[in-house]
Design an enzyme around this catalytic site. Structure first.
Site, short mmCIF file in Angstrom:
data_model
loop_
_atom_site.label_atom_id
_atom_site.label_comp_id
_atom_site.label_asym_id
_atom_site.label_seq_id
_atom_site.Cartn_x
_atom_site.Cartn_y
_atom_site.Cartn_z
N ASP A 98 0.88 -1.17 0.00
CA ASP A 98 0.00 0.00 0.00
C ASP A 98 0.91 1.22 0.00
O ASP A 98 1.38 1.66 1.05
CB ASP A 98 -0.89 -0.01 1.24
N GLU A 157 -1.52 -1.51 -4.86
CA GLU A 157 -2.74 -0.76 -5.09
C GLU A 157 -2.51 0.29 -6.18
O GLU A 157 -1.47 0.94 -6.22
CB GLU A 157 -3.20 -0.07 -3.81
N ASP A 196 -2.03 0.95 7.63
CA ASP A 196 -1.35 0.75 6.35
C ASP A 196 -0.95 -0.72 6.15
O ASP A 196 -1.00 -1.23 5.04
CB ASP A 196 -0.12 1.65 6.24
#
Length: 161
Positions: free
Chosen positions: A8, A67, A136
């Site tokens: 991420d 992502e 996260d």
């Protein structure tokens, strides 16, 4: 057995999560985040690269999931996020899959508009993680789980995307 790292990317914190796939089982290996806030902005990309290289060396993942960047109202924020994502991608020397935030949420929670709390709850449940997960890190694990689910669907002839 396949090891997957989910990433991420972020310019202040980059989350990572590593899982092992054994048939239909998803086994938690590690997760965390690279805290970049103490570095000058010009050195953060290097720290993302170096930090992820250490994790990759330790866990030897076979595949990665990252992502995708979503367009924000602030173009400067989108640019910084894109740069962080690029630094993460160049740290990897393995096959990479990309997923939108909506795909990740749908895969892990069941609907694409899930809240961060719902994602975190399901990640902990799916991976049998006790205790708290940093936000996260939970997002990165969700990305890895999304990839694991997508691999399973594509191997059965379904097109996940």
């Amino acid at each position: 057995m396949t090891v997957v790292i989910g990433i991420d990317p972020g310019s202040r914190r980059t989350g990572y999560g590593v899982i092992r796939l054994e048939g239909n089982r998803h086994i938690y290996l590690t997760s965390g985040h690279l805290d970049l806030t103490s570095y000058p902005s010009c050195d953060r990309l290097r720290q993302i690269f170096l930090g992820l290289q250490q994790i990759i060396q330790s866990y030897q993942p076979h595949e990665a999931a990252v992502e995708q960047v979503f367009m924000q109202e602030n173009p400067n924020s989108a640019l910084k996020l894109g740069q962080a994502r690029g630094a993460a991608i160049v740290a990897l020397n393995i096959p990479i899959a990309e997923y939108s935030a909506r795909q990740v949420k749908k895969s892990v929670v069941g609907h694409g508009a899930a809240s961060k709390d719902q994602v975190q709850f399901m990640v902990k449940r799916l991976l049998n993680v006790t205790g708290n997960l940093q936000a996260d890190a939970a997002d990165a694990l969700a990305i890895a789980l999304c990839h694991a689910h997508a691999r399973g669907l594509t191997s059965k002839g379904f097109n996940f995307r």
